[in-house]
Design an enzyme around this catalytic site. Structure first.
Site, short mmCIF file in Angstrom:
data_model
loop_
_atom_site.label_atom_id
_atom_site.label_comp_id
_atom_site.label_asym_id
_atom_site.label_seq_id
_atom_site.Cartn_x
_atom_site.Cartn_y
_atom_site.Cartn_z
N GLY A 251 -0.05 -8.51 1.77
CA GLY A 251 0.69 -9.48 0.75
C GLY A 251 2.00 -9.44 0.76
O GLY A 251 2.66 -10.64 0.81
N ASP A 252 2.77 -8.46 1.20
CA ASP A 252 4.17 -8.39 1.19
C ASP A 252 4.82 -9.25 2.39
O ASP A 252 5.74 -10.05 2.45
CB ASP A 252 4.64 -6.92 1.33
CG ASP A 252 4.10 -6.01 0.23
OD1 ASP A 252 3.97 -6.61 -0.76
OD2 ASP A 252 3.47 -4.89 0.41
#
Length: 309
Positions: A251-252
């Site tokens: 997600g990052d």
């Protein structure tokens, strides 16, 4: 320049093993150790795209020293705030069918540490955009994140938030440039279960009403995402499957890829979503960030459409 803040970094230990059996010792097939934290991941991913950033955070003990050294070894700039204790170690187990995460609380924060960070924000050169990601350490002041946003915005910087706590909704009142919740966080914060496009549009509308300018809503293992600028909503989905190795960092890196394409050109939503989805999928197939080897190929297999209003 981008700055990233990881208030509660970690060393991530990712273990591959057989099925977990209660009260038995399990031999692992492999184990890897990586410097981690959501903001750090954004800095690492931006560096892979050729974009420099400055990683900020609180670090303690031998694990904190390891993270700072590895961050600089990756070619990223780092301005650490040193605190007492030991930076946490998080453990992720993959038994071939399921993934388990054991997350520790981290070294406690002190008012002195907070003030040192605020001073860095007040004096940092070329602070164009601050990406604030992840959890806060134990004993952080109740208004710690408010103060971080205040100090950045006082410098005229954009603020991007990737937070899982209910504090995100309060911080939206400060009109951040972008937030990046996933569908679970969106449900927790705004009470909307997202099963359809209409559900997503309703949740996104609620986020804008609370003050945020733009929203990147990721749907996790569903392999899709939404982006809204308050006027239009785009929907992106990947038309390929992946074998999940670890969701850590995915997600990052999705956020970093989106910012890389979109921050300087706000009309470039479709290309930003394609790159973001492809990057997140590629990272999920590896331990840590991997080498982004399939990003270009995967980008061509992401479909983006603008939804009817």
């Amino acid at each position: 320049m981008f700055y990233t803040l990881t208030a509660n970094p970690a060393v991530d230990m990712t273990v591959s093993c057989g099925p977990l059996v209660p009260n038995e010792n399990i031999r692992s097939g492999s184990a890897s150790y990586t410097p981690n934290g959501k903001g750090l991941d954004v800095s690492f991913a931006l560096k892979k795209f050729g974009v420099d950033s400055v990683a900020l955070g609180f670090f303690a003990g031998f694990t904190g020293k390891y993270i700072v050294e590895e961050t600089m070894n990756m070619g990223c700039l780092c301005r650490p705030v040193w605190i007492d204790g030991v930076t946490r170690i998080n453990t992720y187990l993959n038994d071939g069918e399921n993934e388990y995460g054991v997350l520790n609380p981290g070294a406690p924060l002190t008012p002195q540490g907070e003030q040192e960070l605020y001073k860095i924000l007040d004096t940092a050169g070329s602070l164009d955009c601050l990406v604030v990601s992840g959890s806060v350490p134990p004993r952080a002041s109740a208004d710690f994140l408010d103060q971080v946003v205040n100090h950045a915005q006082a410098r005229g910087a954009d603020v991007v938030l990737d937070l899982s706590s209910g504090k995100l909704k309060d911080l939206c009142q400060k009109k951040p440039l972008l937030i990046k919740p996933n569908h679970h966080e969106m449900r927790e914060i705004y009470g909307v279960r997202i099963d359809t496009h209409e559900d997503a549009k309703r949740a996104l509308r609620m986020a804008h009403e609370s003050g945020v300018q733009n929203v990147l809503l990721t749907m996790g293992s569903r392999g899709s995402a939404y982006f809204s600028n308050g006027e239009d909503v785009w929907y992106a989905r990947r038309e390929f499957n992946i074998k999940l190795v670890s969701s850590v960092c995915a997600g990052d890196c999705t956020l970093a890829a989106f910012l890389y394409k979109w921050y300087e050109n706000r009309d470039n939503v479709e290309e930003a979503l394609k790159l973001a989805m492809a990057t997140g999928a590629n990272v999920a197939e590896s331990v840590g960030l991997g080498d982004f080897s399939h990003v270009d190929e995967y980008s061509r297999r992401v479909v983006v459409e603008k939804l009817p209003r």
